[in-house]
Design a protein around this motif. Structure first.
Motif, PDB file in Angstrom:
ATOM      1  N   THR A 194      33.471  45.373  39.154  1.00  0.00           N
ATOM      2  CA  THR A 194      32.239  44.949  38.483  1.00  0.00           C
ATOM      3  C   THR A 194      31.847  45.930  37.385  1.00  0.00           C
ATOM      4  N   THR A 238      33.912  36.219  40.316  1.00  0.00           N
ATOM      5  CA  THR A 238      34.893  37.057  41.006  1.00  0.00           C
ATOM      6  C   THR A 238      35.127  36.491  42.401  1.00  0.00           C
ATOM      7  N   PRO A 256      40.124  36.637  39.559  1.00  0.00           N
ATOM      8  CA  PRO A 256      39.182  35.750  38.870  1.00  0.00           C
ATOM      9  C   PRO A 256      39.248  34.309  39.391  1.00  0.00           C
ATOM     10  N   MET A 313      39.293  42.880  34.498  1.00  0.00           N
ATOM     11  CA  MET A 313      39.193  43.345  35.883  1.00  0.00           C
ATOM     12  C   MET A 313      40.272  44.353  36.254  1.00  0.00           C
TER      13      MET A 313
END
Length: 495
Positions: A107, A175, A219, A234
């Motif tokens: 995150t 996510t 994802p 990510m």
């Protein structure tokens, strides 16, 4: 332009760069959609103030001309990711009131790339489940229905809230985490794309652990291109995670050429399971034909130890869970049981864990503790680890023989009604993972792509499995399959 909240990441990125919309406008549209979509029970901790603050900062960054692809994109975050100052409960009562003082690596990287967090999303408790029915927040609901039948369907699990939110356009993407299929199965159930990267591609730091050798973040998006864009933000090496791979992150989107001529696609005989529904078998055959028409060579292959994958997984995953969940004791954070006079620390542990954990979590902790106990460690845990090695070797041999990707069904059925398996043997629920757990045991990348509808009008997906750390090639094959299938169906709005 389409409704802002229905845009893909790629379309929203282009609209933001052209000045056709703003991140604030996108965020407001998603927040409104999330509020209107309360019946889906997807968002459990909305963060509207934080979202608008991040959106304003993203607009300023875009205006400066220096903004990565994810800048200004409104996302939902699975409740398994620790988010600083925001409730992060893993959908469990035992973590009531827990607000981390730190940010998970995934995150943090998304926010550094300019992404906007709309809130936290529903999930199965500690990611243990295949239907999002073990959550302390209650069931997440699939936005899809069987024609005019109002029966509530599962969005899959454990990333059920993420899948429902993306499918219903409550956010542009979300996510997810995948320990045995928790990204790919819900993606298939809701008609979206779900990517489980290679183990080590995305950092696990700051993600509440279920089974540490299997967990991987990824994802959940509206199409394959979006999965490529989001994975780039990510992924990456993280010194805080000892299992994080120190490898460069390629430009996954640039690898989506749509050209798979000469690629070899393996079709494993062992995935033709007894009792496979005709619709799943037909979809698989159609997917095979689509890739062949695109110029790929189709080759039948054998993965002989596949039949042992589920039992091995349901020994290894609970064993690691029993170890990881030992930290939830009511001492440092989260729920603590009320104690009677004379109760000591042992009673506090027992009562806190009995009250804080749901039935499925307790079941897996007990199974895991049993297989790790003296006298059973070699009979169960060590044997399962040996089977895992053989499963990985099957894949290694297939890839060494020239296979570039492997095509399988994603799930053994379409989405089923909530409550259908409530009184059934828990093993019936575990069978939902039959096509997905091998990928986690071998540490490989896998992606679920929506490719058709069943006779009730529910989405069905196919899974592609790739070589380790070759997500770019895997996504390119998935992109080709996606274009050939032409899946554009959306759930009819009832919520």
């Amino acid at each position: 332009m389409s409704e802002p909240n229905s845009l893909t990441i790629a379309a929203a990125r282009d609209a933001l760069r052209k000045g056709e919309t703003t991140s604030v406008a996108l965020t407001e549209a998603c927040l409104a959609a999330g509020e209107a979509g309360g019946k889906l029970n997807a968002f459990v901790h909305p963060t509207p103030d934080l979202a608008l603050e991040q959106a304003k900062a993203a607009d300023a960054r875009i205006a400066s001309g220096e903004a990565p692809s994810m800048c200004g994109i409104p996302l939902g975050i699975k409740d398994l990711f620790c988010t600083k100052g925001v409730p992060s409960q893993a959908a469990s009562r035992i973590l009531t009131g827990f607000r981390p003082e730190y940010e998970s690596t995934v995150t943090r990287q998304l926010f550094e790339s300019g992404a906007v967090m709309l809130g936290k999303l529903n999930m199965d408790e500690f990611a243990m489940g295949s239907s999002n029915e073990t959550s302390v927040y209650g069931d997440a609901i699939n936005p899809w229905r069987r024609g005019n039948d109002e029966t509530a369907l599962t969005p899959g699990g454990s990333s059920g809230g993420s899948a429902a939110a993306v499918s219903a356009d409550l956010c542009l993407a979300a996510t997810g985490t995948d320990t045995g299929g928790s990204i790919r199965q819900p993606a298939a159930f809701t008609g979206i794309t779900g990517l489980k990267p290679t183990y080590g591609r995305c950092s696990r730091w700051g993600i509440v652990a279920f089974a540490s050798s299997l967990d991987q973040a990824g994802p959940m998006t509206k199409d394959v291109r979006d999965a490529a864009i989001m994975l780039q933000a990510m992924a990456g090496h993280d010194p805080l995670d000892s299992t994080s791979a120190d490898m460069p992150v390629p430009d996954f989107e640039a690898m989506l050429t749509g050209d798979i001529r000469g690629k070899v696609i393996g079709i494993p005989d062992e995935y033709r399971i007894d009792g496979m529904p005709d619709e799943i078998a037909k979809l698989w055959a159609e997917g095979r034909a689509m890739l062949e028409d695109a110029g790929a060579e189709i080759r039948d292959i054998s993965l002989p130890h596949t039949k042992y994958a589920l039992p091995a997984y349901y020994v290894i995953a609970p064993a690691e869970a029993s170890s990881n969940l030992a930290r939830y004791d009511g001492v440092r954070f989260g729920h603590r049981a009320s104690l009677a006079q004379g109760d000591g620390v042992t009673e506090m542990y027992e009562k806190t864990r009995a009250e804080g954990f749901g039935d499925e979590v307790k079941r897996r902790v007990m199974v895991g503790t049993y297989v790790l106990s003296a006298g059973f460690y070699d009979a169960y845990y060590n044997r399962a680890r040996k089977v895992r090695t053989l499963i990985k070797r099957d894949f290694d041999e297939a890839f060494a023989s020239g296979v570039d990707a492997i095509l399988t069904p994603a799930t053994p059925s379409a989405a089923f009604p909530l409550g259908q398996m409530e009184d059934a043997d828990p093993v019936a629920m575990y069978l939902n993972d039959v096509f997905t757990v091998t990928v986690n045991l071998a540490g490989l990348p896998g992606v679920s792509v929506p490719t058709g509808l069943d006779r009730s009008g529910l989405p069905l997906g196919l899974q592609l499995i790739g070589r380790p750390f070759e997500e770019g090639d895997l996504l390119n094959v998935a992109h080709t399959l996606e274009r050939a299938a032409g899946f554009v169906s959306k759930p009819e709005k009832w919520w």
